[in-house]
Design an enzyme around this catalytic site. Structure first.
Site, PDB file in Angstrom:
ATOM      1  CG  HIS A 109      -5.565 -11.570  55.250  1.00  0.00           C
ATOM      2  ND1 HIS A 109      -5.119 -11.100  54.044  1.00  0.00           N
ATOM      3  CD2 HIS A 109      -4.449 -11.883  55.956  1.00  0.00           C
ATOM      4  CE1 HIS A 109      -3.793 -11.136  54.021  1.00  0.00           C
ATOM      5  NE2 HIS A 109      -3.359 -11.610  55.173  1.00  0.00           N
ATOM      6  CD  GLN A 154       3.362 -11.595  60.101  1.00  0.00           C
ATOM      7  OE1 GLN A 154       3.771 -12.451  60.880  1.00  0.00           O
ATOM      8  NE2 GLN A 154       3.046 -10.368  60.482  1.00  0.00           N
ATOM      9  CG  ASP A 198      -4.792  -7.598  50.327  1.00  0.00           C
ATOM     10  OD1 ASP A 198      -4.391  -8.184  51.343  1.00  0.00           O
ATOM     11  OD2 ASP A 198      -4.136  -7.575  49.259  1.00  0.00           O
ATOM     12  CG  HIS A 220      -1.842  -8.130  58.281  1.00  0.00           C
ATOM     13  ND1 HIS A 220      -0.479  -8.156  58.462  1.00  0.00           N
ATOM     14  CD2 HIS A 220      -2.101  -9.072  57.338  1.00  0.00           C
ATOM     15  CE1 HIS A 220       0.068  -9.036  57.656  1.00  0.00           C
ATOM     16  NE2 HIS A 220      -0.890  -9.630  56.967  1.00  0.00           N
ATOM     17  CG  ASN A 280      -1.121 -15.627  57.070  1.00  0.00           C
ATOM     18  OD1 ASN A 280      -1.809 -16.606  57.325  1.00  0.00           O
ATOM     19  ND2 ASN A 280      -1.178 -14.993  55.910  1.00  0.00           N
TER      20      ASN A 280
HETATM   21  P1  AMP Z   1       0.268 -11.555  54.794  1.00  0.00           P
HETATM   22  O1  AMP Z   1       0.724 -12.558  53.763  1.00  0.00           O
HETATM   23  O2  AMP Z   1      -0.708 -12.109  55.781  1.00  0.00           O
HETATM   24  O3  AMP Z   1       1.431 -10.833  55.442  1.00  0.00           O
HETATM   25  O4  AMP Z   1      -0.580 -10.509  53.968  1.00  0.00           O
HETATM   26  C1  AMP Z   1      -0.096  -9.312  53.479  1.00  0.00           C
HETATM   27  C2  AMP Z   1      -1.179  -8.748  52.575  1.00  0.00           C
HETATM   28  O5  AMP Z   1      -0.940  -7.373  52.425  1.00  0.00           O
HETATM   29  C3  AMP Z   1      -1.236  -9.351  51.180  1.00  0.00           C
HETATM   30  O6  AMP Z   1      -2.556  -9.859  50.961  1.00  0.00           O
HETATM   31  C4  AMP Z   1      -0.935  -8.180  50.258  1.00  0.00           C
HETATM   32  O7  AMP Z   1      -1.693  -8.204  49.075  1.00  0.00           O
HETATM   33  C5  AMP Z   1      -1.299  -6.988  51.124  1.00  0.00           C
HETATM   34  N1  AMP Z   1      -0.576  -5.759  50.869  1.00  0.00           N
HETATM   35  C6  AMP Z   1       0.769  -5.595  50.780  1.00  0.00           C
HETATM   36  N2  AMP Z   1       1.072  -4.298  50.594  1.00  0.00           N
HETATM   37  C7  AMP Z   1      -0.109  -3.623  50.574  1.00  0.00           C
HETATM   38  C8  AMP Z   1      -0.475  -2.257  50.422  1.00  0.00           C
HETATM   39  N3  AMP Z   1       0.446  -1.309  50.224  1.00  0.00           N
HETATM   40  N4  AMP Z   1      -1.784  -1.944  50.461  1.00  0.00           N
HETATM   41  C9  AMP Z   1      -2.727  -2.886  50.650  1.00  0.00           C
HETATM   42  N5  AMP Z   1      -2.455  -4.198  50.797  1.00  0.00           N
HETATM   43  C10 AMP Z   1      -1.162  -4.554  50.751  1.00  0.00           C
END
Ligand code: AMP
Ligand code: ZN
Length: 137
Positions: A102, A94, A31, A100, A87
């Protein structure tokens, strides 16, 4: 895959990422905004917006993969535990609409990352919830 989806493009290798693991169906990346050292994301290569859309066969591969990653990360990073967080929907936090999971390593020093304030539910309310949900299964 969905061309305008950033996680589709990462999962399919069109955008470079720090990849911990890759197979036919999934890519696991670090992440970019880690909650802790080694915070990783399991991404399916096909686009599914959330758990409700996710194909059942792929879904069945998610927990074994999380287990494999959690074991490797525990050894490699020395974390004392890890949280799995997933999420669904903006209301649940989300921010990227591509399913995805985590994997958040825990070292025993951070404050609680996944937390809530325990509330109260009456027996009557619980009975109503049980009846309503069971009727939809
Ligand atoms: P969510 O809030 O569950 O949708 O989590 C999205 C996650 O994606 C967050 O923890 C962000 O830090 C991560 N994220 C967003 N864009 C990228 C990216 N380009 N590469 C890696 N992680 C990302
Ligand atoms: Zn996608």
């Amino acid at each position: 895959m969905k061309e305008d989806c950033i996680f589709c493009r990462i999962a399919n290798g069109q955008i470079p990422s720090a990849t911990l693991y890759e197979d036919e169906n999934f890519r696991v990346i670090l992440d970019l905004g880690p909650a802790s050292r080694g915070h990783a994301l399991i991404l399916p290569k096909e686009h599914y917006q959330n758990l409700l859309e996710l194909d059942d066969t792929l879904a069945a591969g998610v927990i074994p993969l999380a287990k494999k990653m959690g074991a490797a990360m525990s050894k490699a990073l020395g974390c004392a535990g890890f949280n799995l967080v997933q999420n669904n929907g903006e209301a649940a936090g989300q921010t990227v609409p591509h399913f995805h999971v985590h994997i958040i390593p825990r070292y025993g020093e951070e404050p609680r990352i996944v937390t809530w304030n325990p509330g109260k539910a009456s027996q009557d309310e619980m009975d109503q919830i049980v009846e309503a949900v069971r009727a939809e299964l």
